[in-house]
Design a protein around this motif. Structure first.
Motif, mmCIF file in Angstrom:
data_model
loop_
_atom_site.group_PDB
_atom_site.id
_atom_site.type_symbol
_atom_site.label_atom_id
_atom_site.label_comp_id
_atom_site.label_asym_id
_atom_site.label_seq_id
_atom_site.Cartn_x
_atom_site.Cartn_y
_atom_site.Cartn_z
ATOM 1 N N ILE A 1 0.822 -1.150 -0.080
ATOM 2 C CA ILE A 1 -0.110 -0.080 0.014
ATOM 3 C C ILE A 1 0.949 1.329 0.061
ATOM 4 N N ASN A 2 0.737 2.169 -0.949
ATOM 5 C CA ASN A 2 1.423 3.311 -0.999
ATOM 6 C C ASN A 2 0.504 4.544 -0.618
ATOM 7 N N LYS A 3 0.836 5.089 0.573
ATOM 8 C CA LYS A 3 -0.005 6.096 1.053
ATOM 9 C C LYS A 3 -0.011 7.172 0.621
ATOM 10 N N GLN A 4 1.136 7.559 -0.160
ATOM 11 C CA GLN A 4 1.404 8.589 -0.864
ATOM 12 C C GLN A 4 0.906 8.557 -2.255
ATOM 13 N N SER A 5 -0.043 7.545 -2.632
ATOM 14 C CA SER A 5 -0.402 7.476 -3.974
ATOM 15 C C SER A 5 -1.597 8.401 -4.142
ATOM 16 N N PRO A 6 -1.929 8.837 -5.489
ATOM 17 C CA PRO A 6 -3.371 9.640 -5.288
ATOM 18 C C PRO A 6 -4.667 8.433 -5.401
ATOM 19 N N LEU A 7 -4.231 7.255 -5.663
ATOM 20 C CA LEU A 7 -5.357 6.241 -5.582
ATOM 21 C C LEU A 7 -5.782 6.121 -4.036
ATOM 22 N N PRO A 8 -6.998 6.170 -4.045
ATOM 23 C CA PRO A 8 -7.498 5.634 -2.588
ATOM 24 C C PRO A 8 -6.970 4.486 -1.881
ATOM 25 N N ILE A 9 -6.705 4.276 -0.691
ATOM 26 C CA ILE A 9 -6.099 3.250 -0.221
ATOM 27 C C ILE A 9 -7.136 1.789 -0.228
ATOM 28 N N TYR A 10 -8.323 2.120 -0.068
ATOM 29 C CA TYR A 10 -9.308 0.905 -0.299
ATOM 30 C C TYR A 10 -9.014 0.418 -1.561
ATOM 31 N N TYR A 11 -9.092 1.354 -2.652
ATOM 32 C CA TYR A 11 -8.776 0.801 -4.065
ATOM 33 C C TYR A 11 -7.503 0.052 -4.212
ATOM 34 N N GLN A 12 -6.365 0.459 -3.586
ATOM 35 C CA GLN A 12 -5.249 -0.143 -3.578
ATOM 36 C C GLN A 12 -5.425 -1.680 -2.876
ATOM 37 N N ILE A 13 -6.126 -1.768 -1.986
ATOM 38 C CA ILE A 13 -6.606 -3.105 -1.102
ATOM 39 C C ILE A 13 -7.055 -3.970 -2.211
ATOM 40 N N ILE A 14 -8.241 -3.330 -2.780
ATOM 41 C CA ILE A 14 -8.885 -4.146 -3.952
ATOM 42 C C ILE A 14 -8.073 -4.790 -4.975
ATOM 43 N N GLU A 15 -7.134 -3.903 -5.418
ATOM 44 C CA GLU A 15 -6.446 -4.378 -6.412
ATOM 45 C C GLU A 15 -5.165 -5.255 -6.219
ATOM 46 N N ASP A 16 -4.997 -5.251 -4.773
ATOM 47 C CA ASP A 16 -4.100 -6.255 -4.413
ATOM 48 C C ASP A 16 -4.766 -7.586 -4.041
ATOM 49 N N LEU A 17 -5.896 -7.508 -3.524
ATOM 50 C CA LEU A 17 -6.618 -8.821 -3.450
ATOM 51 C C LEU A 17 -7.113 -9.482 -4.657
ATOM 52 N N LYS A 18 -7.302 -8.635 -5.537
ATOM 53 C CA LYS A 18 -7.718 -9.084 -6.893
ATOM 54 C C LYS A 18 -6.421 -9.813 -7.532
ATOM 55 N N ASN A 19 -5.296 -9.331 -7.463
ATOM 56 C CA ASN A 19 -4.059 -9.912 -7.816
ATOM 57 C C ASN A 19 -3.801 -11.126 -7.168
ATOM 58 N N ARG A 20 -4.028 -11.161 -5.760
ATOM 59 C CA ARG A 20 -3.778 -12.546 -5.279
ATOM 60 C C ARG A 20 -4.603 -13.337 -5.626
ATOM 61 N N ILE A 21 -5.838 -13.219 -5.776
ATOM 62 C CA ILE A 21 -6.869 -14.197 -6.284
ATOM 63 C C ILE A 21 -6.524 -14.646 -7.488
ATOM 64 N N GLU A 22 -5.939 -13.630 -8.333
ATOM 65 C CA GLU A 22 -5.462 -14.141 -9.939
ATOM 66 C C GLU A 22 -4.402 -15.052 -9.941
ATOM 67 N N GLN A 23 -3.310 -14.590 -8.798
ATOM 68 C CA GLN A 23 -2.119 -15.719 -8.657
ATOM 69 C C GLN A 23 -2.321 -16.830 -7.956
ATOM 70 N N GLN A 24 -3.781 -17.175 -7.519
ATOM 71 C CA GLN A 24 -4.280 -18.314 -7.063
ATOM 72 C C GLN A 24 -3.783 -18.479 -5.436
ATOM 73 N N GLU A 25 -3.313 -17.316 -5.047
ATOM 74 C CA GLU A 25 -3.076 -17.308 -3.609
ATOM 75 C C GLU A 25 -4.294 -17.587 -2.673
ATOM 76 N N PHE A 26 -5.464 -17.107 -3.230
ATOM 77 C CA PHE A 26 -6.715 -17.475 -2.734
ATOM 78 C C PHE A 26 -7.757 -18.107 -3.778
ATOM 79 N N ASN A 27 -8.111 -19.269 -3.824
ATOM 80 C CA ASN A 27 -8.937 -19.719 -5.055
ATOM 81 C C ASN A 27 -10.520 -19.718 -4.312
ATOM 82 N N PRO A 28 -11.214 -19.910 -5.453
ATOM 83 C CA PRO A 28 -12.600 -20.022 -5.378
ATOM 84 C C PRO A 28 -13.132 -20.962 -4.246
ATOM 85 N N GLY A 29 -13.769 -20.436 -3.086
ATOM 86 C CA GLY A 29 -14.031 -21.063 -1.950
ATOM 87 C C GLY A 29 -13.574 -21.005 -0.760
#
Length: 241
Positions: free
Chosen positions: A2-30
């Motif tokens: 999380i880059n707190k200096q980024s113009p992107l909202p923090i909650y949005y950065q969390i969403i993108e990170d979680l989506k990436n972790r799902i895409e990388q199969q760190e978290f799988n369906p279910g």
């Protein structure tokens, strides 16, 4: 992460990170994701910020909540291109999934007024009404109601509509389906539809209505479908003209 200096909202950065972790199969369906408290510690942010990110992902269909248990990763959505014209069975085969149907209604009825207009028929005509639950890998994906002029396919039966109707139309009857127009809108499921699709009441669904035509210009069918919004999304390529 999380880059707190980024113009992107923090909650949005969390969403993108979680989506990436799902895409990388760190978290799988279910899989259950970490709790809000655990995620707030991982990202070094407040639980309120984490809750905002999780709520957005639940609303978008990436996650789902089970009361008293936690938050889980949803099944990956099926992408349905808006270009081209295929039936449900063909779509699922192309994705390596097993398509099946449960026939709810098969009967001949006097043509409803709205269907008569779309099939370009007089009100004294009759149509088949075919209502099916469509499954992919044994999970309900859509409820589909089809109307076809009885004179076009006089010998249609329950056995024939259990499989791919398009396959029968084109390969057995040698009728060529050429084009269709379709409308898609977001709506909410009622109790009956929720039961058929195995989703909570008042869930988001995608309602699609398609009017198809044969190559000789005859109107072929009207199909009204309700797709699970948590399992389906429609995509399209567009060009600037």
């Amino acid at each position: 992460m999380i880059n707190k200096q980024s113009p992107l909202p923090i909650y949005y950065q969390i969403i993108e990170d979680l989506k990436n972790r799902i895409e990388q199969q760190e978290f799988n369906p279910g899989d259950m994701i970490p709790s809000e408290r655990e995620l707030s510690e991982v990202y070094n942010v407040s639980r309120m910020t984490v809750r905002q990110a999780i709520t957005n992902m639940v609303n978008d269909g990436h996650l789902y909540r089970e009361r008293g248990k936690g938050t889980f990763v949803s099944e990956r959505k099926i992408e349905q291109p808006l270009q081209g014209m295929t039936g449900f069975t063909e779509d699922m085969k192309q994705r390596g999934m097993t398509a099946s149907s449960k026939l709810l209604v098969f009967k001949t009825i006097p043509i409803p007024q709205d269907i008569a207009k779309k099939l370009l028929l007089d009100m004294d005509q009759q149509v088949y009404e075919i209502k099916r639950i469509r499954y992919a890998d044994h999970k309900p994906m859509a409820v589909e109601t089809t109307y076809i002029h009885t004179a076009l396919i006089p010998n249609l039966s329950e056995d024939l509509v259990q499989g791919s109707l398009y396959d029968y139309i084109e390969n057995t009857l040698k009728l060529e389906i050429e084009k269709a127009s379709q409308m898609i809108e977001a709506t909410i499921s009622d109790q009956h539809l929720s039961n058929l699709l195995d989703i909570p009441p008042a869930s988001a669904i995608l309602h699609m209505e398609r009017h198809s035509f044969l190559k000789d210009g005859r109107a072929f069918e009207v199909v009204k479908s309700a797709y699970r919004a948590d399992r389906y999304k429609f995509i399209s390529d567009i060009y600037r003209t």
